[in-house]
Design an enzyme around this catalytic site. Structure first.
Site, PDB file in Angstrom:
ATOM      1  CG  LEU A 523      -2.062  -0.984   1.240  1.00 32.88           C
ATOM      2  CD1 LEU A 523      -2.804  -0.921   2.557  1.00 32.88           C
ATOM      3  CD2 LEU A 523      -3.023  -0.670   0.108  1.00 32.88           C
ATOM      4  N   GLY A 526       6.644   3.645   4.203  1.00 34.23           N
ATOM      5  CA  GLY A 526       6.773   4.752   5.142  1.00 34.23           C
ATOM      6  C   GLY A 526       8.191   4.812   5.656  1.00 34.23           C
ATOM      7  N   GLY A 529       8.974   1.358   7.380  1.00 32.45           N
ATOM      8  CA  GLY A 529       8.842   0.067   6.727  1.00 32.45           C
ATOM      9  C   GLY A 529       7.732   0.089   5.702  1.00 32.45           C
ATOM     10  CB  ILE A 530       6.947  -2.269   3.112  1.00 32.51           C
ATOM     11  CG1 ILE A 530       8.346  -1.900   2.621  1.00 32.51           C
ATOM     12  CG2 ILE A 530       5.978  -2.397   1.951  1.00 32.51           C
ATOM     13  CD1 ILE A 530       8.962  -2.921   1.691  1.00 32.51           C
ATOM     14  CB  VAL A 531       1.938   0.068   4.622  1.00 38.53           C
ATOM     15  CG1 VAL A 531       0.552  -0.212   5.169  1.00 38.53           C
ATOM     16  CG2 VAL A 531       2.677   1.025   5.522  1.00 38.53           C
ATOM     17  CE  LYS A 549       3.207   2.140   9.419  1.00 33.70           C
ATOM     18  NZ  LYS A 549       3.913   3.024   8.504  1.00 33.70           N
ATOM     19  CG  ASP A 643       8.063  11.460   9.200  1.00 35.65           C
ATOM     20  OD1 ASP A 643       8.342  12.509   8.571  1.00 35.65           O
ATOM     21  OD2 ASP A 643       8.195  10.330   8.718  1.00 35.65           O
TER      22      ASP A 643
END
Ligand SMILES: *[C@@H]1O[C@H](CO)[C@@H](O)[C@H](O)[C@H]1NC(C)=O
Ligand SMILES: *[C@@H]1O[C@H](CO)[C@@H](O)[C@H](O)[C@H]1NC(C)=O
Ligand SMILES: *[C@@H]1O[C@H](CO)[C@@H](O)[C@H](O)[C@H]1NC(C)=O
Ligand SMILES: *[C@@H]1O[C@H](CO)[C@@H](O)[C@H](O)[C@H]1NC(C)=O
Ligand SMILES: *[C@@H]1O[C@H](CO)[C@@H](O)[C@H](O)[C@H]1NC(C)=O
Length: 808
Positions: A523, A526, A529-531, A549, A643
């Site tokens: 999706l 970030g 890491g990856i979602v 996530k 962030d």
């Protein structure tokens, strides 16, 4: 990059600003207001007098009251909402709007009976709205609790049912305890009606399906059920097209009160009542019923149907069902005409064997009658007379049905009985001859009750599928039943694990691997890491889409801290935050499972082809400000996001902003309160102090919010790399220049809507410029930012020159 001093722009201290807090108006219910449950208690009434909130005295017991909302101008009381009716309130109970616990209903001894539930603790006032919605507001005017979002059996105009939303019927017309029918909008976009099994809450497969699910094209699937003020009732598809639920002959009209109620007998009825006090037909009239004929609607394999077991459903003129026991049978519970029927005589193989006679029974013929399931034998071809004879000779046979040369033998219990002109079947009910009636009919009812219940517990069809059609395939029902129990057990074990809050679900690696189909669909990526997209199934609920996530940079050997942080995140509850549903910390794998939001990130919305409207943008900005304000001021320990950027803001069904990725900084080994060791944040959004050796505070989020606010106002990224005019390359600088030169309009160039709302435009730009002050002490808190955006406090004049952008 010119910076000009304007003589009128001298600095004011934010601290000196007047602080006006809530925006309540006359007629609103203040904190401390209460109503006592007595027959003549005055309810809280909406400004137009259309709706009242207060105590409704129960017809069945005058010493008990129900906290409810009803039409104030309609003489025969019509209740549209009620608090949990399992425990009605005794006389002299009290409902009070408290500052810290919301709306609280307690009995005369002060014991809590019911309360509105929400997370934030400062309540400002409540309002019985003219739409029939009772709303509890927080001090920032945010809606903390709404009766519209906690519906009972009725939906009113402007009320929306989203995916996952439910209306539940009452038990009886005047018994408000939850009944066995539900109207739901499923996660797949289908609106359905179904019964539930009262012991387990599990849903049987539906008896009505709107068919607003499109597997091939999800934009065709339903995403809301709506009732408009003029009585139009429809499923709204994700592509904004409507699937009408009205009968064809309904003429929209605003001269009526409209409501949709799931009646206690399982019909979803749209009805109206003339608003004019001089109208001749002052009564509710039903214009649409769903389904059109509840008796002949599809039958399930399991469950009892609208009328109970062995009962027969016929449709009345008002399209509501009526239940009648077959000849020789009567109601198991004389007070529940929609319940089960039982034979008044003894029958069955045991009873028949005790008699030497072969002609104990007569057959009573019922035309146009059918119990469509529960056949244990079908004989074809067959004549009517043979069919009757076969049943009489068979001690198992309770009813025989004959239709076009086929004979169906049925045994107890008989579900979904119906009698209707559309039904071509003749039923023959076996009834014991009067001369052989037994003096003391044995307690058949309890025997059968037990039998139904046991088989029900196993045979219940767990309504799981994302597509309704899947549900008609009842593969290994027994398996499902036991795997459900197994999952429940697993779930319980894990939720207590390591002291993590119990509402949070623990997942093992394998479960998430399966849920994401082997981490197949990304999706987004970030900073942590990856979602991945995933689908989670839990026993009784529909499958839910989730975002998984996978944290890639988690500091090792911080088992305990991981759980502490997850716990902190799990305790946040705010409408502008993305909700954490579960986590996994198996071996080296650390994953967080979040709710999945339908409308993507703010970045793709803001910088995409279809620019959001000015109004949508300002709403989004306020939403983010509210969410941040909550993280900074309401959470303990305080959460600094670190962030904030458009990629970390997600949009829900309503395009309301939801902040994601908060609370993760500790997981990366960054001690927020001390000097930072690794630069966090994202270029273009990070506050200057990240580059200095000063403690990082909530003001870094304020800075990033300022940058984001300008991006939202201007619909462009902060830094434009690809050539263009140099003075516009960096938005923060350009905005400041425009502001000091009095040319704020240039920031929104062709946006007529924003240009027409100049006061707000200037206010938002000024607030943003305050947020990006290099001097940390000049930056306002998020609470002040919110109050300024909402125009509750004035925005002070800005200190100039402009803060200069730090290029890292
Ligand atoms: C209603 O109240 C009963 C009894 O207090 C409780 O068991 C039940 O969970 C409540 N239901 C809801 C939906 O809150
Ligand atoms: C309150 O009612 C007004 C119309 O009377 C409506 O515009 C508004 O959306 C309602 N607010 C809520 C929170 O339901
Ligand atoms: C059934 O649902 C109600 C509310 O919807 C809940 O309070 C109750 O605990 C549930 N019962 C079971 C067995 O899950
Ligand atoms: C989905 O349906 C919409 C109209 O409802 C259509 O515009 C769109 O092209 C369809 N998408 C696909 C992939 O078929
Ligand atoms: C109005 O409704 C009530 C209750 O449903 C019914 O008894 C009465 O006959 C109705 N009156 C008219 C004029 O339809």
């Amino acid at each position: 990059m010119a910076s000009i001093f304007h003589p009128f722009l001298s600095a004011y201290l934010l601290l000196l600003l007047p602080l006006v807090v809530a925006q309540s108006s006359a007629g609103d219910i203040g904190v401390g207001s209460s109503i006592e449950a007595t027959p003549d208690a005055k309810p809280w009434v909406s400004p137009s007098n259309d709706f009242a909130f207060g105590f409704h005295q129960l017809e069945t017991n005058n010493d008990l009251f129900l906290l409810a909302i009803w039409y104030y101008k309609i003489p025969s009381r019509t209740i549209v909402w009620y608090a949990n009716a399992t425990r009605p309130a005794p006389t002299r109970s009290k409902v009070e709007l408290t500052a810290d616990r919301g709306l609280v209903l307690s009995d005369p001894q002060g014991q809590l009976i019911w309360r509105s539930v929400f997370a934030i603790r400062d309540i400002a006032f409540a309002r019985m709205n003219d739409t029939g919605n009772f709303v509890v507001y927080g001090s920032g005017s945010e809606q903390l609790w709404e009766s519209f979002k906690n519906p009972t059996d009725t939906m009113l105009p402007t009320q929306v049912i989203r995916r996952g939303g439910v209306l539940s019927s009452r038990h009886k017309g005047s018994n408000f305890v939850k009944g066995r029918f539900q109207f739901r909008l499923l996660a797949d976009g289908n609106a359905v009606l179904n019964t539930i099994n009262m012991e387990s809450n599990l849903s049987y497969s539906p008896y009505y399906i709107s068919e607003t699910f499109d597997q091939a094209n999800s934009s065709n699937s339903g995403f809301q059920v709506r009732l408009d003020e003029d009585g139009l009732f429809y499923v709204l598809r994700a592509n904004n097209q409507r699937f009408s639920l009205n009968s064809e002959d309904v003429v929209p009209s605003a001269d009526y009160y409209h409501r949709v109620t799931l009646t206690f007998d399982g019909v979803l009825a749209l009805s109206r009542y003339p608003k004019s006090p001089t109208a001749s037909n002052r009564n509710w009239s039903v214009s649409t019923t769903i389904p059109d004929n509840i008796c002949t609607t599809r039958a399930n394999k399991y469950g009892s149907g609208t009328c109970g077991y062995n009962n027969i459903c016929t449709l009345k003129a008002d399209k509501r069902p009526q239940c009648n026991c077959p000849p020789g049978y009567s109601l198991s519970d004389a007070n529940d005409e929609y319940g089960n029927c039982q034979a008044d005589f003894m029958q069955g193989c045991e009873a028949d064997a005790s008699s030497s006679r072969g002609d104990l029974y007569d057959l009573v013929e019922l035309q146009n009658t059918d119990w469509p399931s529960s056949d244990y034998e079908v004989i074809s071809p067959c004549t009517v007379n043979d069919c009757k004879a076969y049943c009489l000779q068979d001690c198992l046979c309770i009813v025989a049905e004959y239709n076009k040369g086929e004979c169906f033998k049925k045994t107890l219990p008989l579900p979904y009985g119906r009698q209707d002109a559309q039904v071509n079947t003749i039923a023959f009910v076996k009834v014991r001859k009067a001369e052989f009636a037994q003096k003391n009919p044995p307690i058949i009812s309890t025997v059968y009750e037990k039998r139904y219940r046991n088989s029900l517990m196993i045979l219940i069809s767990v309504f799981l599928g994302s597509s309704v059609f899947v549900n008609f395939v009842f593969v290994g029902v027994l398996c499902l039943g036991s795997s459900f129990l197994y999952h429940r057990k697993i779930k319980r074990n894990h939720s207590n694990r390591n002291g993590i809050q119990s509402s949070l679900r623990y997942f093992n690696y394998k479960e998430l691997e399966e849920a994401t189909n082997g981490f197949e669909e990304e999706l987004g990526r970030g900073s942590f890491g990856i979602v991945y997209k995933g689908i989670i199934k839990t026993g009784s609920e529909d499958p839910t889409q989730v975002a998984v996530k996978k944290l890639d940079r988690v500091v090792q050997d911080m088992d305990k801290e991981f759980r502490t942080e997850v716990n902190v995140i799990a305790q946040t509850h705010h409408r502008n935050l993305v909700k954490l549903l579960g986590y996994c910390d198996e071996g080296q794998s650390r994953m967080l499972v979040y709710e999945c939001l339908s409308n993507g990130t703010l970045a793709s919305f803001l910088f995409g082809d279809l620019k959001p409207s000015w109004n949508q943008r300002t709403q989004i900005a306020m939403g983010i400000a509210r969410g941040l304000c909550y993280l900074h001021e309401e959470c303990s320990p305080q959460i600094i996001h670190c962030d904030i950027k458009p990629q970390n803001i997600l949009l829900d069904d309503y395009y309301d902003a939801r902040i994601s990725d908060f609370g993760l900084s500790k997981l990366l080994g960054i001690d927020q309160s001390c000097t930072n060791t690794a630069i966090r944040g994202t270029k273009g959004y990070v506050a200057p102090e990240w580059f200095k050796t000063v403690p990082v505070t909530v003001k870094v989020d304020v800075y990033s919010f300022g940058v984001l606010l300008l991006e939202i106002v201007c619909c462009r990224r902060n830094v434009l790399m690809d050539g263009g005019e140099e003075e516009k390359a960096i938005l923060t600088d350009w905005a400041c220049d425009c502001f000091s030169e009095g040319t704020v309009d240039a920031l929104v160039e062709n946006d007529a809507e924003a240009l027409g709302d100049k006061m707000k435009l200037e206010r938002f730009v000024m607030v943003a410029l305050w947020c990006i002050q290099e001097d940390i002490s000049l930056r306002p808190s998020m609470k002040k930012v919110l109050l300024m955006l909402e125009e509750i406090i004035m925005v002070p004049a800005l200190p100039l020159p402009c803060p200069s952008y730090i290029s890292a």
